[in-house]
Design an enzyme around this catalytic site. Structure first.
Site, PDB file in Angstrom:
ATOM      1  N   ASP A  15       0.834  -1.200   0.000  1.00  0.00           N
ATOM      2  CA  ASP A  15       0.000   0.000   0.000  1.00  0.00           C
ATOM      3  C   ASP A  15       0.870   1.251   0.000  1.00  0.00           C
ATOM      4  OD1 ASP A  15      -2.297   1.491   0.048  1.00  0.00           O
ATOM      5  OD2 ASP A  15      -2.665   1.259   2.190  1.00  0.00           O
ATOM      6  N   ASN A  63     -10.499  -2.681  -6.265  1.00  0.00           N
ATOM      7  CA  ASN A  63      -9.695  -1.765  -7.088  1.00  0.00           C
ATOM      8  C   ASN A  63     -10.310  -1.485  -8.469  1.00  0.00           C
ATOM      9  OD1 ASN A  63      -6.419  -2.879  -5.870  1.00  0.00           O
ATOM     10  ND2 ASN A  63      -7.702  -1.188  -5.172  1.00  0.00           N
TER      11      ASN A  63
HETATM   12  C1  FPP Z   1      -1.642   0.345  -3.417  1.00  0.00           C
HETATM   13  O1  FPP Z   1      -1.259   1.686  -3.527  1.00  0.00           O
HETATM   14  C2  FPP Z   1      -1.184  -0.459  -4.506  1.00  0.00           C
HETATM   15  C3  FPP Z   1      -1.988  -1.027  -5.464  1.00  0.00           C
HETATM   16  C4  FPP Z   1      -3.430  -0.849  -5.535  1.00  0.00           C
HETATM   17  C5  FPP Z   1      -1.461  -1.838  -6.537  1.00  0.00           C
HETATM   18  C6  FPP Z   1      -0.190  -2.575  -6.278  1.00  0.00           C
HETATM   19  C7  FPP Z   1       0.561  -2.579  -7.535  1.00  0.00           C
HETATM   20  C8  FPP Z   1       1.890  -2.513  -7.662  1.00  0.00           C
HETATM   21  C9  FPP Z   1       2.815  -2.546  -6.519  1.00  0.00           C
HETATM   22  C10 FPP Z   1       2.560  -2.380  -8.988  1.00  0.00           C
HETATM   23  C11 FPP Z   1       2.336  -3.448  -9.974  1.00  0.00           C
HETATM   24  C12 FPP Z   1       2.317  -4.816  -9.460  1.00  0.00           C
HETATM   25  C13 FPP Z   1       3.068  -5.836  -9.908  1.00  0.00           C
HETATM   26  C14 FPP Z   1       2.881  -7.189  -9.347  1.00  0.00           C
HETATM   27  C15 FPP Z   1       4.097  -5.649 -10.921  1.00  0.00           C
HETATM   28  P1  FPP Z   1      -2.399   2.795  -3.536  1.00  0.00           P
HETATM   29  O2  FPP Z   1      -2.551   3.263  -4.932  1.00  0.00           O
HETATM   30  O3  FPP Z   1      -3.640   2.266  -2.900  1.00  0.00           O
HETATM   31  O4  FPP Z   1      -1.752   3.885  -2.634  1.00  0.00           O
HETATM   32  P2  FPP Z   1      -2.507   5.000  -1.783  1.00  0.00           P
HETATM   33  O5  FPP Z   1      -3.299   4.285  -0.726  1.00  0.00           O
HETATM   34  O6  FPP Z   1      -1.379   5.805  -1.219  1.00  0.00           O
HETATM   35  O7  FPP Z   1      -3.372   5.778  -2.736  1.00  0.00           O
END
Ligand code: FPP
Length: 238
Positions: A15, A63
């Site tokens: 996250d 998501n």
């Molecule tokens: C959370 O950050 C992350 C995600 C929803 C997606 C996770 C994806 C990756 C790490 C990159 C691609 C994955 C792979 C396996 C190559 P957020 O956007 O919810 O952060 P925030 O809460 O600060 O908005």
């Protein structure tokens, strides 16, 4: 680090990509790109350390509600990441696995995912599981439906539904439960991740945002895990 004190299965709620981007005045997608670099670092280190199972929450069922351009960017990023890492995964014995309603992924991403799963299927050093279009409640419902169908056809008696039977009906069938669950970016939430499987997992929450989570941060989490006294509801040994 001795093998006995290492978790067999580490699960991570990655996250904070969005907040990392905001902090650096970048578009959110750039946070995800940097997050993918952390994925590479952490997969490589887990494999080197001899952790048998690594499960990453890459895209939740919830998501899909994000703006379409962000969803599209995440799907493209996933596809390009898998293509780029295929050779290295094969060379280092990593077997790719996916859990979740992956049939909902865009066709192009799904194809790359399935091709990578097939091409890495002989990997014997570490199972890397990506949770994609994943929800813990949905997983439990899918298991309940599968078991209910068996009961309905007479193939199973309701009394025979044991914990093991149930675990074997989940997307994670055959995998050990996570010993350690890590969540980055400081939120104390489970967010519908592996609800059944984390019953006895040790939970480690760090304020570090996922794009800043590197080798030192993983080693710190593992060292904290070593200090935990896992009693599984019984009394301690010391
Ligand atoms: C959370 O950050 C992350 C995600 C929803 C997606 C996770 C994806 C990756 C790490 C990159 C691609 C994955 C792979 C396996 C190559 P957020 O956007 O919810 O952060 P925030 O809460 O600060 O908005």
């Amino acid at each position: 680090m001795s093998k006995e004190s290492l978790p067999k299965h580490v699960a991570i709620i990655m996250d904070g990509n969005g907040r990392w981007a905001e902090k650096h005045a970048f578009p959110r997608v750039r946070g995800h790109r940097k997050g993918a670099e952390s994925v590479r670092t952490i997969v490589t280190l887990c494999r080197k350390l001899g952790i048998g199972y690594l499960t990453l929450y890459a895209f939740s069922e919830e998501n899909w509600k994000r703006p379409p351009h962000e969803v599209t960017a995440l799907m493209k990023l996933l596809g390009s990441f898998l293509k780029r890492e295929l050779k290295e995964m094969k060379e280092s014995g990593i077997r790719l696995n996916a859990i979740g309603r992956t049939e909902k992924l865009p066709a192009a991403t799904r194809k790359i995912l399935l091709d990578t799963i097939r091409e890495t299927s002989h990997g014997s050093k570490m199972v890397l599981t990506l949770a994609l279009s994943y929800g813990g409640r949905q997983e439990i419902l899918d298991a309940v439906r599968a078991l209910a169908r068996k009961v309905q056809t007479g193939a199973m008696d309701p009394e025979d539904i044991s914990e093991d039977q149930f675990s074997g009906s989940l997307y994670t069938a055959g995998m050990p439960d996570p010993d350690l669950l890590i969540r980055t970016s400081g939120e104390y939430r489970i967010s519908n991740f592996l609800l059944w499987q984390i019953s006895y997992s040790e939970i480690y929450v760090t304020p570090t945002l996922w794009p800043d989570f590197g080798e030192a941060e993983l080693l710190e989490a593992l060292s904290e895990y070593r200090k935990r006294d896992r009693r599984f509801g019984a009394v301690g040994t010391t």
